[in-house]
Design a protein around this motif. Structure first.
Motif, PDB file in Angstrom:
ATOM      1  N   LEU A 148      -1.183  -4.727 -50.877  1.00  0.00           N
ATOM      2  CA  LEU A 148      -2.197  -3.882 -51.049  1.00  0.00           C
ATOM      3  C   LEU A 148      -3.334  -4.683 -50.615  1.00  0.00           C
ATOM      4  O   LEU A 148      -3.491  -5.897 -50.792  1.00  0.00           O
ATOM      5  N   ASP A 149      -4.375  -4.100 -49.994  1.00  0.00           N
ATOM      6  CA  ASP A 149      -5.571  -4.585 -49.411  1.00  0.00           C
ATOM      7  C   ASP A 149      -6.412  -4.983 -50.905  1.00  0.00           C
ATOM      8  O   ASP A 149      -6.455  -3.870 -51.725  1.00  0.00           O
ATOM      9  N   PRO A 150      -6.965  -6.051 -51.080  1.00  0.00           N
ATOM     10  CA  PRO A 150      -7.758  -6.259 -52.318  1.00  0.00           C
ATOM     11  C   PRO A 150      -8.834  -5.275 -52.646  1.00  0.00           C
ATOM     12  O   PRO A 150      -9.213  -4.985 -53.630  1.00  0.00           O
ATOM     13  N   ALA A 151      -9.342  -4.815 -51.549  1.00  0.00           N
ATOM     14  CA  ALA A 151     -10.439  -3.634 -51.912  1.00  0.00           C
ATOM     15  C   ALA A 151      -9.964  -2.529 -52.383  1.00  0.00           C
ATOM     16  O   ALA A 151     -10.490  -1.977 -53.476  1.00  0.00           O
ATOM     17  N   ILE A 152      -8.678  -2.169 -52.383  1.00  0.00           N
ATOM     18  CA  ILE A 152      -8.060  -0.746 -52.767  1.00  0.00           C
ATOM     19  C   ILE A 152      -7.449  -1.337 -54.007  1.00  0.00           C
ATOM     20  O   ILE A 152      -7.578  -0.668 -55.259  1.00  0.00           O
ATOM     21  N   SER A 153      -6.820  -2.495 -54.212  1.00  0.00           N
ATOM     22  CA  SER A 153      -6.146  -2.850 -55.461  1.00  0.00           C
ATOM     23  C   SER A 153      -7.100  -3.232 -56.444  1.00  0.00           C
ATOM     24  O   SER A 153      -6.941  -2.834 -57.743  1.00  0.00           O
ATOM     25  N   ASN A 154      -8.293  -3.421 -56.311  1.00  0.00           N
ATOM     26  CA  ASN A 154      -9.242  -4.075 -57.413  1.00  0.00           C
ATOM     27  C   ASN A 154      -9.897  -2.654 -57.785  1.00  0.00           C
ATOM     28  O   ASN A 154     -10.284  -2.723 -59.089  1.00  0.00           O
ATOM     29  N   GLU A 155      -9.526  -1.581 -57.468  1.00  0.00           N
ATOM     30  CA  GLU A 155      -9.856  -0.163 -57.926  1.00  0.00           C
ATOM     31  C   GLU A 155      -9.011  -0.015 -59.375  1.00  0.00           C
ATOM     32  O   GLU A 155      -9.432   0.970 -60.207  1.00  0.00           O
ATOM     33  N   LEU A 156      -7.787  -0.470 -59.072  1.00  0.00           N
ATOM     34  CA  LEU A 156      -6.998  -0.063 -60.109  1.00  0.00           C
ATOM     35  C   LEU A 156      -6.583  -1.360 -61.101  1.00  0.00           C
ATOM     36  O   LEU A 156      -6.426  -1.280 -62.316  1.00  0.00           O
ATOM     37  N   PHE A 157      -6.487  -2.586 -60.553  1.00  0.00           N
ATOM     38  CA  PHE A 157      -5.914  -3.503 -61.214  1.00  0.00           C
ATOM     39  C   PHE A 157      -6.908  -4.728 -61.346  1.00  0.00           C
ATOM     40  O   PHE A 157      -7.659  -4.944 -60.242  1.00  0.00           O
ATOM     41  N   GLU A 158      -7.272  -5.378 -62.379  1.00  0.00           N
ATOM     42  CA  GLU A 158      -8.184  -6.580 -62.387  1.00  0.00           C
ATOM     43  C   GLU A 158      -7.507  -7.540 -61.823  1.00  0.00           C
ATOM     44  O   GLU A 158      -8.345  -8.417 -60.881  1.00  0.00           O
ATOM     45  N   ASP A 159      -6.386  -7.927 -61.792  1.00  0.00           N
ATOM     46  CA  ASP A 159      -5.598  -8.507 -60.829  1.00  0.00           C
ATOM     47  C   ASP A 159      -4.319  -8.248 -60.519  1.00  0.00           C
ATOM     48  O   ASP A 159      -3.493  -7.698 -61.500  1.00  0.00           O
ATOM     49  N   ILE A 160      -3.664  -8.822 -59.592  1.00  0.00           N
ATOM     50  CA  ILE A 160      -2.002  -8.730 -59.318  1.00  0.00           C
ATOM     51  C   ILE A 160      -1.732 -10.195 -58.962  1.00  0.00           C
ATOM     52  O   ILE A 160      -2.228 -10.695 -58.412  1.00  0.00           O
ATOM     53  N   TYR A 161      -0.738 -10.219 -60.007  1.00  0.00           N
ATOM     54  CA  TYR A 161       0.177 -11.422 -59.701  1.00  0.00           C
ATOM     55  C   TYR A 161       1.512 -11.258 -59.151  1.00  0.00           C
ATOM     56  O   TYR A 161       2.219 -10.402 -59.646  1.00  0.00           O
ATOM     57  N   SER A 162       1.669 -11.803 -57.948  1.00  0.00           N
ATOM     58  CA  SER A 162       3.156 -11.562 -57.000  1.00  0.00           C
ATOM     59  C   SER A 162       3.762 -12.783 -57.122  1.00  0.00           C
ATOM     60  O   SER A 162       3.095 -13.871 -56.896  1.00  0.00           O
ATOM     61  N   LEU A 163       4.960 -12.669 -57.344  1.00  0.00           N
ATOM     62  CA  LEU A 163       5.976 -13.944 -57.087  1.00  0.00           C
ATOM     63  C   LEU A 163       5.613 -14.502 -55.806  1.00  0.00           C
ATOM     64  O   LEU A 163       5.952 -15.788 -55.623  1.00  0.00           O
ATOM     65  N   THR A 164       5.576 -13.945 -54.867  1.00  0.00           N
ATOM     66  CA  THR A 164       5.518 -14.317 -53.441  1.00  0.00           C
ATOM     67  C   THR A 164       3.978 -15.379 -53.342  1.00  0.00           C
ATOM     68  O   THR A 164       3.965 -16.084 -52.475  1.00  0.00           O
ATOM     69  N   ASP A 165       3.201 -15.182 -54.284  1.00  0.00           N
ATOM     70  CA  ASP A 165       1.946 -16.034 -54.064  1.00  0.00           C
ATOM     71  C   ASP A 165       2.229 -17.192 -54.949  1.00  0.00           C
ATOM     72  O   ASP A 165       1.503 -18.201 -54.709  1.00  0.00           O
ATOM     73  N   PHE A 166       3.338 -17.333 -55.555  1.00  0.00           N
ATOM     74  CA  PHE A 166       3.620 -18.628 -56.300  1.00  0.00           C
ATOM     75  C   PHE A 166       4.834 -19.406 -55.548  1.00  0.00           C
ATOM     76  O   PHE A 166       4.961 -20.632 -55.714  1.00  0.00           O
ATOM     77  N   GLU A 167       5.675 -18.484 -54.815  1.00  0.00           N
ATOM     78  CA  GLU A 167       6.760 -19.107 -54.128  1.00  0.00           C
ATOM     79  C   GLU A 167       7.075 -18.145 -52.909  1.00  0.00           C
ATOM     80  O   GLU A 167       7.294 -16.864 -52.928  1.00  0.00           O
ATOM     81  N   SER A 168       6.661 -18.828 -51.645  1.00  0.00           N
ATOM     82  CA  SER A 168       6.674 -17.971 -50.390  1.00  0.00           C
ATOM     83  C   SER A 168       7.841 -17.655 -50.122  1.00  0.00           C
ATOM     84  O   SER A 168       8.023 -16.636 -49.260  1.00  0.00           O
ATOM     85  N   ASP A 169       9.065 -18.292 -50.256  1.00  0.00           N
ATOM     86  CA  ASP A 169      10.461 -17.861 -49.793  1.00  0.00           C
ATOM     87  C   ASP A 169      10.994 -16.794 -50.906  1.00  0.00           C
ATOM     88  O   ASP A 169      11.322 -17.034 -51.866  1.00  0.00           O
ATOM     89  N   ILE A 170      10.857 -15.350 -50.213  1.00  0.00           N
ATOM     90  CA  ILE A 170      11.143 -14.207 -51.127  1.00  0.00           C
ATOM     91  C   ILE A 170      12.780 -14.527 -51.640  1.00  0.00           C
ATOM     92  O   ILE A 170      12.864 -14.186 -52.657  1.00  0.00           O
ATOM     93  N   ARG A 201      16.680 -14.856 -56.211  1.00  0.00           N
ATOM     94  CA  ARG A 201      17.766 -15.958 -56.888  1.00  0.00           C
ATOM     95  C   ARG A 201      17.022 -16.420 -58.134  1.00  0.00           C
ATOM     96  O   ARG A 201      17.841 -16.523 -58.931  1.00  0.00           O
ATOM     97  N   ASN A 202      15.824 -16.777 -58.374  1.00  0.00           N
ATOM     98  CA  ASN A 202      15.316 -17.774 -59.494  1.00  0.00           C
ATOM     99  C   ASN A 202      14.172 -17.438 -60.001  1.00  0.00           C
ATOM    100  O   ASN A 202      13.093 -18.027 -59.833  1.00  0.00           O
ATOM    101  N   PRO A 203      13.748 -16.204 -60.420  1.00  0.00           N
ATOM    102  CA  PRO A 203      12.597 -15.590 -60.530  1.00  0.00           C
ATOM    103  C   PRO A 203      11.856 -16.322 -61.960  1.00  0.00           C
ATOM    104  O   PRO A 203      10.647 -16.006 -62.386  1.00  0.00           O
ATOM    105  N   LEU A 204      12.768 -16.572 -62.962  1.00  0.00           N
ATOM    106  CA  LEU A 204      12.288 -17.053 -64.214  1.00  0.00           C
ATOM    107  C   LEU A 204      11.100 -17.996 -64.175  1.00  0.00           C
ATOM    108  O   LEU A 204       9.947 -17.727 -64.852  1.00  0.00           O
ATOM    109  N   PRO A 205      11.291 -19.242 -63.541  1.00  0.00           N
ATOM    110  CA  PRO A 205      10.249 -20.132 -63.448  1.00  0.00           C
ATOM    111  C   PRO A 205       8.871 -19.744 -63.014  1.00  0.00           C
ATOM    112  O   PRO A 205       7.936 -20.043 -63.306  1.00  0.00           O
ATOM    113  N   ILE A 206       9.123 -18.595 -61.988  1.00  0.00           N
ATOM    114  CA  ILE A 206       7.935 -18.097 -61.397  1.00  0.00           C
ATOM    115  C   ILE A 206       7.203 -17.167 -62.590  1.00  0.00           C
ATOM    116  O   ILE A 206       5.936 -17.164 -62.518  1.00  0.00           O
TER     117      ILE A 206
END
Length: 119
Positions: free
Chosen positions: A73-95, A100-105
């Motif tokens: 989502l474009d941040p301009a749109i997502s900010n209307e609903l969510f204060e923040d979005i935390y995406s696993l891919t923001d912390f680990e770029s390899d999908i 495979r290993n989401p727990l540490p993320i």
């Protein structure tokens, strides 16, 4: 067909679930709402659970965070609903690693949420 033959009515799935599970009562006690799904994208905005939850919470002045595997989502749109979005891919770029290993993320995301939203 069910609507015509059985006098059924069309209802929002998220509204029905929140009503049946006492969601309004939980929101009345909440200081923060965390919702999410695998991928937050344009489909999320067309009536999926995170959007319905966010709209109800925001109407009560409760901040809403989303946790997802990937956000498109474009941040301009997502900010209307969510204060923040935390995406696993923001912390680990390899999908594949996120899958495979989401727990540490997710632990890192939890730490960030606690640090920035619960202090």
């Amino acid at each position: 067909m069910a609507m015509a033959l059985l006098s059924a009515e069309m209802r929002s799935g998220v509204d029905m679930i929140l009503n049946e599970t006492g969601g309004e009562k939980m929101l009345a006690q909440a200081d923060l709402v965390i919702t999410g799904e695998g991928r937050i994208d344009a489909q999320t905005l067309s009536g999926k659970a995170p959007t319905g939850i966010a709209k109800r919470a925001r109407a009560k002045g409760i901040p809403v965070l989303a946790v997802c595997g990937q956000s498109l989502l474009d941040p301009a749109i997502s900010n209307e609903l969510f204060e923040d979005i935390y995406s696993l891919t923001d912390f680990e770029s390899d999908i594949n690693e996120c899958i495979r290993n989401p727990l540490p993320i997710l632990e890192g995301i939890g730490f960030n949420i606690a640090k920035h939203h619960l202090s």
